[in-house]
Design an enzyme around this catalytic site. Sequence first.
Site, PDB file in Angstrom:
ATOM      1  N   LYS A 250      31.458  45.277  36.411  1.00 44.25           N
ATOM      2  CA  LYS A 250      30.732  45.329  35.141  1.00 44.25           C
ATOM      3  C   LYS A 250      31.354  44.356  34.116  1.00 44.25           C
ATOM      4  CE  LYS A 250      27.749  48.593  36.258  1.00 44.25           C
ATOM      5  NZ  LYS A 250      27.829  49.984  35.796  1.00 44.25           N
ATOM      6  N   ARG A 285      31.931  54.542  42.913  1.00 45.01           N
ATOM      7  CA  ARG A 285      30.801  53.686  43.312  1.00 45.01           C
ATOM      8  C   ARG A 285      31.200  52.218  43.138  1.00 45.01           C
ATOM      9  NH1 ARG A 285      26.267  51.205  41.037  1.00 45.01           N
ATOM     10  NH2 ARG A 285      24.372  51.317  42.316  1.00 45.01           N
TER      11      ARG A 285
END
Length: 474
Positions: A250, A285
Amino acid sequence: MLREDYSVWRCGRHELSLARPRVMGILNVTPDSFSDGGKNLDPQKAVTRALQMLDEGADIIDVGGESTRPGFTPVSPDEEAGRIVPVIRGILEAAPTAIISVDTRHAPVAKVCARLGVSIINDVNGFSDPAMVQVAAETGLGCIVMHWNKLGAGSSRRSVTLDSVRPARSVPTSTRRFTLPEEAPIMREIMGFLGDQARILMRAGVKRECICVDPGPGFDKTADEDVVIQRATRKLTSMGYPVCCAPSRKRFVGAISGVTEAPQRDFATAGVVLSAVEGGARVLRVHDVAGTAQAVNSYWAVAKNDARQGFISLGSNVGDRIGHLTQAVRLINEIPLTCVVQVSHAYETEPAYGIATPVVNAVAEIRTELHPTVLVEALMDVEAKLKRVRDPRMAGHGPRTIDCDLCWVEDEEHAGAKLTLPHPHLGERDYVLVPMEDLMHDPARFLIHAGVPVYAPGDRVGHVTAEIGELDWQ
């Protein structure tokens, strides 16, 4: 044994123990995902990548057919289903016991995937659609409730004006500035939303133990806000639900690491993940399954006292069969973080699965602190030391000096070509079940309680024909 966490995440037909962290591998079947778009758009490539991730240590495969990166273009439910349905079918054909999550915000897609055999619905909209809540209630699948509401309280960096404590006619005030916004309003909003949505699911009939929460890093949040959220992982776990940590590649990971290109952020992601694990997150994840599994498994092995019970089936039908079994047990006992607790007697058994000659079998009970995928590599090394030769034409059923099958490990469920736990043929093998009677009172009852179907003695394969005696391995 004493454990920090006995919780179980119920996901359809699976009960996933969260006594240790679980790795969820990301499989984007999209042309436009922010870090790997287009790599797995072809269904066969996607299936191959999923099976690779299982062998790398993934406990869950998260399949998504719509990118939700900033500025994404929405796709219709039909287009999304067209991308992911062939992939899900292919994975379950190759690995029927694999735990698959569908990353979707569309109730019709979730419903179709539930019929195919997925175990988890990962909804980036946090089950704010009543139709998605209904699917969750009807299917009994695991639910990941994610926060994607834009933070409304404002989160600019704080500053506090401090008055001087000395009385004076004219003393200037000083200002203390903070590098991050205040935690309380951010977490109040996120935890409030996640708690509200979890209660909506439960009122609709979803069991509490099916629910996992995800604070949604990167979804309409600044880097500062994401760091605040990650630091508050322990507060999220205090809600009583499993917490999913999903920071992989991210923008905020790039901000704190200085890595500009998203695909190059895997090492930085692993650092964030380890921090989250220490805070209590148990579902991780990530894109880079192999690297994350190595980091988490190594961290867990040195940081946690977490020995598990396991059973290894041993067999030999070449040369000094008793000698090979004995030496194998000694080598297993030398594996780091692993010890042999007890070993059954050796038994002569009928050949099975295309093996041509009778086999001598035994079962070893172990305690291990290694991850099962790490342990199975060590067992293959034992086979190599005893000069086992694998003939690819005989699908693993040819003559062998030694065969070391990891059959069962406490609280472990895994699918993959390299390792499947519990062993898919455990309940039909007389040459495993009979030796296990030397190790416990009623192995059939033990395995049935653990969810392993056990065949009646007359329906088994590889029947025991004679007891040979003890193995002098100590």
